[in-house]
Design an enzyme around this catalytic site. Structure first.
Site, PDB file in Angstrom:
ATOM      1  N   GLY A   1       0.834  -1.208   0.000  1.00  0.00           N
ATOM      2  CA  GLY A   1       0.000   0.000   0.000  1.00  0.00           C
ATOM      3  C   GLY A   1       0.868   1.258   0.000  1.00  0.00           C
TER       4      GLY A   1
ATOM      5  N   CYS B   1       0.364   0.339  13.117  1.00  0.00           N
ATOM      6  CA  CYS B   1      -1.094   0.520  13.194  1.00  0.00           C
ATOM      7  C   CYS B   1      -1.524   0.062  14.581  1.00  0.00           C
ATOM      8  CB  CYS B   1      -1.817  -0.222  12.073  1.00  0.00           C
ATOM      9  SG  CYS B   1      -1.398  -1.959  11.955  1.00  0.00           S
TER      10      CYS B   1
HETATM   11  C1  LIG Z   1       2.195  -3.593   8.758  1.00  0.00           C
HETATM   12  S1  LIG Z   1       2.584  -4.752   7.534  1.00  0.00           S
HETATM   13  C2  LIG Z   1       3.182  -3.732   6.252  1.00  0.00           C
HETATM   14  C3  LIG Z   1       2.134  -3.041   5.439  1.00  0.00           C
HETATM   15  C4  LIG Z   1       2.727  -2.336   4.233  1.00  0.00           C
HETATM   16  N1  LIG Z   1       3.770  -1.413   4.583  1.00  0.00           N
HETATM   17  C5  LIG Z   1       1.655  -1.592   3.438  1.00  0.00           C
HETATM   18  O1  LIG Z   1       1.533  -0.374   3.550  1.00  0.00           O
HETATM   19  O2  LIG Z   1       0.948  -2.246   2.660  1.00  0.00           O
HETATM   20  C6  LIG Z   1       4.061  -5.439   8.150  1.00  0.00           C
HETATM   21  C7  LIG Z   1       4.798  -6.297   7.168  1.00  0.00           C
HETATM   22  O3  LIG Z   1       6.046  -6.628   7.762  1.00  0.00           O
HETATM   23  C8  LIG Z   1       6.435  -7.893   7.306  1.00  0.00           C
HETATM   24  N2  LIG Z   1       7.483  -8.343   8.247  1.00  0.00           N
HETATM   25  C9  LIG Z   1       7.344  -8.821   9.489  1.00  0.00           C
HETATM   26  N3  LIG Z   1       8.542  -9.057  10.041  1.00  0.00           N
HETATM   27  C10 LIG Z   1       9.465  -8.709   9.113  1.00  0.00           C
HETATM   28  C11 LIG Z   1      10.879  -8.723   9.086  1.00  0.00           C
HETATM   29  N4  LIG Z   1      11.579  -9.153  10.136  1.00  0.00           N
HETATM   30  N5  LIG Z   1      11.508  -8.312   7.968  1.00  0.00           N
HETATM   31  C12 LIG Z   1      10.796  -7.881   6.883  1.00  0.00           C
HETATM   32  N6  LIG Z   1       9.452  -7.858   6.857  1.00  0.00           N
HETATM   33  C13 LIG Z   1       8.799  -8.256   7.964  1.00  0.00           C
HETATM   34  C14 LIG Z   1       5.161  -8.691   7.288  1.00  0.00           C
HETATM   35  O4  LIG Z   1       5.274  -9.796   6.411  1.00  0.00           O
HETATM   36  C15 LIG Z   1       4.174  -7.645   6.814  1.00  0.00           C
HETATM   37  O5  LIG Z   1       4.003  -7.739   5.426  1.00  0.00           O
END
Ligand SMILES: C[S@@+](CC[C@H](N)C(=O)[O-])C[C@H]1O[C@@H](n2cnc3c(N)ncnc32)[C@H](O)[C@@H]1O
Length: 436
Positions: free
Chosen positions: A258, A374
């Site tokens: 997003g 969030c």
């Molecule tokens: C809050 S969501 C991100 C939403 C995204 N930024 C958007 O605006 O669509 C958090 C994301 O962090 C990823 N994630 C979790 N731990 C992570 C890590 N250690 N390294 C990279 N990505 C990670 C998850 O797979 C998830 O897709």
């Protein structure tokens, strides 16, 4: 109607997957099983209403159920508990006509091959109607697990009740307009011609809010990226980063993309790396990039371990939209109430700290890093940033000035759930000393 075309039966199976297998609703709705169901549009909507309503009201309705049962149900009768709570939801929240609610609920018990439950379902639901039991939908604070309620009350004092009430409301469908391609006014007019009523968001200039949700495929301009589904709170990220032309940018927890899409649409000529550790979620990011016709270098890896993916060229801007409790988006994802536990919070805080520390080393002197969640839990937000500032003497906070949204905190800015019709969100903006 066979089971697989009965929205109530499908709701029961969906909820059992959440409760027994810990699967999120998003995951289930995207699964082969769910996608293969041939449901009419109306039934699909009813199924979702039941599932979302169950998750929203589970803690209040299960307490009510327990108080009406002469003895607790056995663990192996979880399906009957789910069926009874769905019956209560239809009676007390959806105001379904009692005869229909009871009949449909009995049918579900029979479909589970538990004809013994027929009498129980009948007696319990009819008893609730007879006794005039009501659910006070203006005080949904009982509709949360204790640990979430206590944490929000501890963190937000007088504002806590509002946060809890807003977190139980249905969220609006909010869109981001790529204002490079179309003006907000033109988009609102075009949507109106397609029978979709929309209005400008009160504080975020790229956002419009629909009066009623609709399928994305109905949105004129969605397939070209003029319109993107994104809460207004999430749309603030790109504006805060304010990337200069030619900059190297890392979107470190990027999927499903997003904010990646927004960065690419809002800033010309940036070199963007989009990293995530989930390949499944990166697939959705790639589809989003294709839809908006923009490109980024898509990397799979752990943001906390850059040695596995970082090639040595530091970034001017880093967006750290870290994994969090998602306590600010409970209204959109009420299954969080069932799936998250208090014991998840400490490991999440540690993970956020590790990600922040690792990413900091990749930022150029003078560069900016935006930390976002969030979440409405202070530990994940202002407290996390306060500790980060203590650990990193080469870090200074950039005050987020002139903002009409959210409220200033000792560090960063917090949007509480429902404020200006937005999701609960937090932003902290940091810069690394040593630039010109
Ligand atoms: C809050 S969501 C991100 C939403 C995204 N930024 C958007 O605006 O669509 C958090 C994301 O962090 C990823 N994630 C979790 N731990 C992570 C890590 N250690 N390294 C990279 N990505 C990670 C998850 O797979 C998830 O897709």
């Amino acid at each position: 109607m066979t089971n697989s075309t009965n929205p109530r039966w499908i709701a029961v199976q969906t909820i059992l997957q959440v409760l027994d297998q810990g699967r999120s609703l998003d995951e289930i709705f995207n699964s082969d099983w769910y996608q293969s169901l041939a449901l009419e549009k109306r039934d699909l909507a009813l199924g979702r209403e039941l599932v979302f309503g169950f998750c929203r009201w589970y803690f209040a309705l299960s307490t009510l159920l327990a108080s009406r049962l002469q003895k607790p149900l056995r663990a192996r009768d979880r399906d009957i508990e789910v069926i009874l709570i769905l019956g209560l939801y239809q009676l007390l929240v959806m105001n379904t006509e009692p005869h229909a609610a009871v009949n449909e609920t009995v049918k579900l018990a029979l479909a589970q091959k538990k004809s013994w439950a027929r009498g129980l379902v009948n007696a319990l639901l009819r008893g609730v109607v007879r006794d005039g039991i009501e659910l006070d939908s203006n005080s949904p604070t009982q509709a949360y697990p204790d640990w979430i309620m206590s944490r929000i009350r501890r963190d937000w004092g007088e504002q806590a009740e509002r946060v809890l009430i807003e977190g139980n409301n249905r969220p609006p469908m909010t869109l981001r307009v790529d204002t490079r391609q179309a003006s907000i006014d033109n988009v609102i007019t075009t949507l109106g011609s397609a029978g979709i009523e929309a209005s400008r968001h009160s504080t975020v200039s790229t956002a419009i809010v629909l009066s009623a949700p609709c399928e994305v495929t109905q949105l004129p301009g969605f397939e070209r990226g003029i319109l993107n589904v994104q809460d207004a709170a999430a749309q603030i990220a790109a504006t805060l980063l304010d990337c200069k032309s030619g900059a190297r940018v890392l979107d470190a927890c990027a999927a499903p993309g997003g904010k990646t899409a927004q960065l690419l649409q809002q800033f010309d000529n940036i070199e963007l790396d989009a990293l995530d550790r989930s390949e499944v979620r990166l697939q959705r990011l790639r589809q989003n990039l294709q839809r908006i016709n923009k490109s980024a270098r898509v990397l799979i890896g752990d943001a906390a371990s850059p040695e596995t993916w970082f090639e040595g060229n530091n970034y001017d801007y880093i967006l750290a939209d870290v994994p969090c409790s998602a306590s600010g988006v409970i209204r959109r994802h009420p299954d969080i109430k069932l799936l998250r536990h208090e014991s998840d919070i400490m490991p999440l805080l540690a993970q956020q700290r590790k990600i922040l520390d690792a990413l900091w080393r990749l930022l150029k002197p003078g560069g900016k890093m935006l930390y976002s969640t969030c979440s409405v839990f202070r530990d994940e937000n202002e407290v996390q940033i306060a500790k980060f500032l203590q650990r990193h003497p080469d870090c200074a906070e950039v005050t987020i000035n002139n903002s009409e949204w959210g409220e200033p905190r000792p560090h960063g800015r917090q949007i509480l759930t429902g404020s200006d019709n937005m999701d609960g969100f937090y932003y902290g903006l940091l810069t690394r000393s040593g630039g010109e």
